[in-house]
Design a protein around this motif. Structure first.
Motif, short mmCIF file in Angstrom:
data_model
loop_
_atom_site.label_atom_id
_atom_site.label_comp_id
_atom_site.label_asym_id
_atom_site.label_seq_id
_atom_site.Cartn_x
_atom_site.Cartn_y
_atom_site.Cartn_z
N UNK A 209 0.82 -1.21 0.00
CA UNK A 209 0.00 0.00 0.00
C UNK A 209 0.85 1.27 0.00
N UNK A 210 1.68 1.44 1.01
CA UNK A 210 2.41 2.71 1.15
C UNK A 210 3.34 2.96 -0.03
N UNK A 211 4.12 1.98 -0.41
CA UNK A 211 5.09 2.17 -1.50
C UNK A 211 4.46 2.18 -2.89
N UNK A 212 3.36 1.43 -3.08
CA UNK A 212 2.82 1.25 -4.43
C UNK A 212 1.54 2.03 -4.72
N UNK A 213 0.75 2.29 -3.68
CA UNK A 213 -0.58 2.87 -3.92
C UNK A 213 -0.75 4.25 -3.30
N UNK A 214 -0.30 4.43 -2.10
CA UNK A 214 -0.59 5.66 -1.36
C UNK A 214 0.01 6.88 -2.07
N UNK A 215 -0.80 7.91 -2.24
CA UNK A 215 -0.35 9.14 -2.91
C UNK A 215 0.23 10.11 -1.88
N UNK A 221 1.71 13.99 -5.69
CA UNK A 221 0.59 13.05 -5.58
C UNK A 221 0.78 11.78 -6.42
N UNK A 222 2.02 11.30 -6.39
CA UNK A 222 2.33 9.98 -6.93
C UNK A 222 2.63 9.05 -5.75
N UNK A 223 2.60 7.75 -6.01
CA UNK A 223 3.11 6.80 -5.01
C UNK A 223 4.64 6.79 -5.13
N UNK A 224 5.34 6.35 -4.08
CA UNK A 224 6.81 6.33 -4.15
C UNK A 224 7.36 5.55 -5.34
N UNK A 225 6.84 4.37 -5.62
CA UNK A 225 7.37 3.57 -6.73
C UNK A 225 7.06 4.25 -8.07
N UNK A 226 5.89 4.84 -8.21
CA UNK A 226 5.58 5.56 -9.44
C UNK A 226 6.54 6.75 -9.62
N UNK A 227 6.81 7.44 -8.54
CA UNK A 227 7.70 8.61 -8.61
C UNK A 227 9.10 8.19 -8.98
N UNK A 228 9.56 7.05 -8.47
CA UNK A 228 10.89 6.57 -8.84
C UNK A 228 10.94 6.20 -10.32
#
Length: 232
Positions: A209-215, A221-228
């Motif tokens: 949740x936190x790394x993949x989904x939470x904005x 307003x991206x998730x951490x993995x999306x931002x990376x």
């Protein structure tokens, strides 16, 4: 002399001294003689020495003060330990975050707050295969992070250590923010059937949740993995 513990004039030391000299007196007589002779008590303030305080303040420096903001991942990692009440026993969670993407890179949960706890979180992060040479890891000054075993692991990975300034807990505000979210979204008002149950739920929350989904507002307003992925 005024005895603070009893609120009366005279002290055990005065009485013992006079007794050794063969003078038998009572507290009331000492108090009366002091009053008759116009003597007043003087309270001596005792200053407690703190021999480790100077060494504590000189242990490491806050390298983030000169670094400024991040422009990529694996420049600054931050780490901390928090308490979580489980039934009638405390558990301890150590986490490591990439400050640029807010991604939790490593975490560890235990009933004891020791160097093994923080080492497990560090090794978790290192095993991900990320670039570690020259990374700055910022923590507080707790012994879990300043112990020789933890320092050796940092040196082996090429990671530089940075610590909070004494009295400035806000130096590690990123981790404090994460723990605030974690406890509000996972821990509060939840019941866990032991540490294994808590560990499973912690894994789901952090990894799924936190790394993949939470904005996150701090990363547009991206998730951490999306931002990376975007930063790559």
């Amino acid at each position: 002399m005024f005895d603070k513990s009893s609120g009366r004039y005279g002290s055990p030391r005065v009485h013992k001294t006079l007794a050794r000299q063969g003078v038998q007196v009572s507290r009331k007589r000492v108090a009366r003689l002091m009053r008759d002779n116009g003597l007043k008590a003087r309270v001596t303030l005792v200053t407690r020495r703190q021999p480790g305080l100077k060494r504590f303040k000189n242990r490491g420096e806050n390298k983030l003060l000169q670094f400024g903001g991040t422009i990529a991942c694996d420049q600054i990692w931050v780490a901390d330990v928090t308490y979580i009440k489980l039934s009638h026993q405390w558990t301890y969670l150590a986490t490591i975050m990439d400050r640029h993407s807010r991604r939790i890179l490593g975490w560890s949960l235990s009933h004891t707050r020791t160097t093994e706890l923080t080492l497990a979180a560090l090794n978790y992060a290192i095993r991900k295969g990320r670039h570690t040479e020259g990374v700055i890891l910022h923590t507080d000054r707790g012994v879990e992070f300043t112990a020789s075993d933890f320092q050796s692991a940092l040196s082996k990975a090429g990671i530089e250590h940075s610590v909070n300034r004494p009295g400035y807990c806000t130096d590690n505000a990123y981790m404090e923010s994460f723990y605030h979210s974690l406890k509000g979204e996972l821990i509060r008002n939840q019941l866990f059937n032991g540490i294994d149950h808590l560990r499973r739920e912690m894994g789901r929350y952090i990894n799924q949740f936190y790394n993949r989904v939470r904005l996150h507002s701090g990363i547009e307003y991206y998730s951490p993995i999306e931002y990376e992925r975007m930063a790559a």
